[in-house]
Every structure is written in C-alpha cells, then in structure tokens.
Scaffold this motif. Structure first.
Motif, short mmCIF file in Angstrom:
data_model
loop_
_atom_site.label_atom_id
_atom_site.label_comp_id
_atom_site.label_asym_id
_atom_site.label_seq_id
_atom_site.Cartn_x
_atom_site.Cartn_y
_atom_site.Cartn_z
N HIS A 144 14.24 101.15 -0.62
CA HIS A 144 12.77 101.23 -0.58
C HIS A 144 12.26 101.86 0.72
O HIS A 144 11.12 101.65 1.10
CB HIS A 144 12.17 99.82 -0.73
CG HIS A 144 12.49 99.17 -2.02
ND1 HIS A 144 12.66 97.80 -2.16
CD2 HIS A 144 12.68 99.69 -3.26
CE1 HIS A 144 12.93 97.51 -3.43
NE2 HIS A 144 12.96 98.64 -4.10
N ASP A 146 9.44 99.70 2.39
CA ASP A 146 10.25 98.94 3.36
C ASP A 146 10.33 99.80 4.62
O ASP A 146 11.34 100.44 4.91
CB ASP A 146 11.66 98.67 2.82
CG ASP A 146 11.68 97.74 1.60
OD1 ASP A 146 10.59 97.42 1.08
OD2 ASP A 146 12.78 97.36 1.18
N ARG A 164 8.98 104.01 -3.61
CA ARG A 164 9.28 103.14 -4.75
C ARG A 164 8.23 103.28 -5.85
O ARG A 164 8.46 102.83 -6.98
CB ARG A 164 9.37 101.68 -4.29
CG ARG A 164 8.01 101.08 -3.91
CD ARG A 164 8.12 99.68 -3.36
NE ARG A 164 8.62 98.72 -4.30
CZ ARG A 164 9.28 97.60 -3.96
NH1 ARG A 164 9.52 97.34 -2.68
NH2 ARG A 164 9.69 96.75 -4.87
N HIS A 166 16.35 95.44 3.17
CA HIS A 166 14.96 95.41 2.68
C HIS A 166 14.04 94.82 3.73
O HIS A 166 14.48 94.07 4.61
CB HIS A 166 14.86 94.56 1.40
CG HIS A 166 15.54 95.17 0.23
ND1 HIS A 166 14.88 95.95 -0.70
CD2 HIS A 166 16.84 95.17 -0.15
CE1 HIS A 166 15.74 96.38 -1.60
NE2 HIS A 166 16.94 95.92 -1.30
N SER A 167 12.74 95.11 3.57
CA SER A 167 11.74 94.43 4.37
C SER A 167 10.45 94.38 3.57
O SER A 167 10.23 95.20 2.66
CB SER A 167 11.51 95.15 5.70
OG SER A 167 10.77 96.34 5.52
ZN LIG Z 1 12.80 96.35 -0.60
#
Ligand SMILES: [Zn+2]
Length: 260
Positions: A21, A45, A69, A150-151
């Motif tokens: 992402h 992200d 995304r 991820h974030s």
């Molecule tokens: Zn993510």
C-alpha cells in the motif's frame, strides 16, 4: 520486470519486505473519476519504503508498487473475499475510503470488467514478482521470511473503535509463521517500552500474509501494521524525521530477530 508497475530491490538475506500500500500514483483515466478528497490518496501506507530503507543494509529484498490502493488493493484476494467478515472493510477496488466516504464521483466506480482488467494489469504482476522472489530466496536458504509492511492512521472510527496500538503484529492467529519466530518477535516487542503493541489484534494479517505464509515449508509470513502517528504527521501526511529516527532502531531489531 515491469518497472512501470513496481520496484523490486533484490537482496541476499532470506527476508522479503512487501509494501503493497506504499503506492501513490493514479493513472489519468482513473484520477479523473475520483471524488476530490480521494486525489490526496489519504489511505496510503505513507513513506514505508523510506522508513524501511535501512533494511537493504541487512540484505533484505523489498517489493514496492507504484500505484495507489485506490487502483487496486494488492492485499486482497482477486475474488474480493472479505478479510474481516462482519466488520467494515474496503474491497479489491475500494469504493469507500477509510473515513467511510466514496472514492469515486457518483456513477464512476469500476464495474466487474474494469476490475478484472485491473487484476491483470496491476495485481498479477505484483503477486508474480512476490511469489518469484520468495521462491528465489527460499531456494537459496531453505527458508524465507515474508515481512508485510503496513501503516494506517491510528484512529479510524469507520474501521475500528478507539485508538490503535502503535505496533500491531499479525500472524493470522499463529497460522502464517512458526511459533518460535512469533515468540522471538513478541519477546523483542516486550523488551522495549517506547511503543505499545498487540499481537493478532484488529489486524491479524491480510491476504498476502495468509496466502503466502507456509511455515511447514519454511515460509514464515508476518505483518506489522504501524500506527502512522509514530513516524509521520497523520493530517498533513508529512514525514517526521524525529519520530522515524526514534522508531527505526526497533524496526531494525525486529528484522534482525527474524534473520538466522
Ligand atoms: Zn496497508
């Protein structure tokens, strides 16, 4: 290698960092159909390739897509099966943002044919590159760790209640990696007091973690979902060097923990 779709840095250690992402680009034909607020791609992200750039010193491989995304969510199954049945979530080609508002202008969301086309153009090349790099490293070492990076914004009422812990480790409830590896990561997290954390909480690991994790074959997949407040500004999306520099030594310890 389709460099117009993704970047793959190849390392020599049995570690692949996938950042599905991280992308922010929107093809023109899609951008023109988005709701105004979606042009900022708020659900990115952000900056994770920068946050994890040090991992090349550890010999890690890194896979990063170019596109947002909103074009297609690379961490969803191609049949769009829900990752979290019964909870609010977003789809393979998301129609709603994390704030619950629409991604597209009225009537502009993609239909099934366009979704299938995006799977071919964006989803398959990423997954082909991911699978091939995993196999290359597995063949060289007999085992490999897939680190799903991820974030996310730490408060998102549409997706979860309250405030997300700083660090959210996911192993599909223990199914995607060897128990000993999870135990080492938990011990490393418990040994620090700068960040709160949870293991297999709201984010247990998405499609990539669940699909590729095969500990019996020596493929251990773990997901780390980081609350964005610990390395950036969640409102402006700006990188915060002071925060990132404080977090990176712990990320380095975690990655070192999964290496032989
Ligand atoms: Zn993510």
């Amino acid at each position: 290698m389709p460099t117009d779709i993704l970047r793959l840095h190849r390392g020599d250690a049995p570690l692949l960092i996938s950042i599905p992402h991280n992308g922010t680009e929107l093809p023109e034909g899609i951008a023109a159909r988005l709701a105004p607020e979606a042009h900022r791609v708020p659900d990115t992200d952000w900056h994770l390739d920068r946050l994890y750039a040090f991992a090349s010193e550890l010999g890690a491989s890194m896979l990063v897509p170019r596109h947002s995304r909103y074009v297609i969510d690379l961490n969803r199954a191609e049949d769009d099966a829900s990752l979290y049945p019964g909870q609010n979530t977003t789809g393979l080609c998301p129609a709603v943002r994390f704030d619950g508002e629409p991604v597209y202008l009225p009537g502009q969301a993609p239909g099934p044919d366009e979704v299938a086309e995006r799977v071919e153009t964006y989803w398959r090349p990423y997954h082909r590159a991911l699978a091939e790099e995993l196999e290359r490293l597995h063949a060289a070492h007999g085992r490999v760790v897939l680190w799903e990076a991820h974030s996310i914004r730490g408060t998102l009422p549409f997706l979860f209640e309250g405030r997300l812990p700083d660090l959210n480790l996911g192993t599909a409830g223990g199914a995607s990696c060897a128990p000993a590896l999870q135990a080492r990561l938990e011990a490393a997290l418990a040994a620090q007091d700068g960040y709160d954390f949870v293991v297999n909480g709201r984010f247990k690991g998405g499609y990539i973690t669940r699909h590729y994790g095969d500990p019996a074959r020596g493929i251990d997949a773990v997901q780390l979902e980081i609350s964005q407040r610990v390395y950036m500004d969640e409102d402006s999306f700006a990188w915060r060097e002071d925060r990132a520099a404080r977090l990176q030594p712990l990320l380095r310890r975690l990655l070192t923990t999964v290496l032989p």
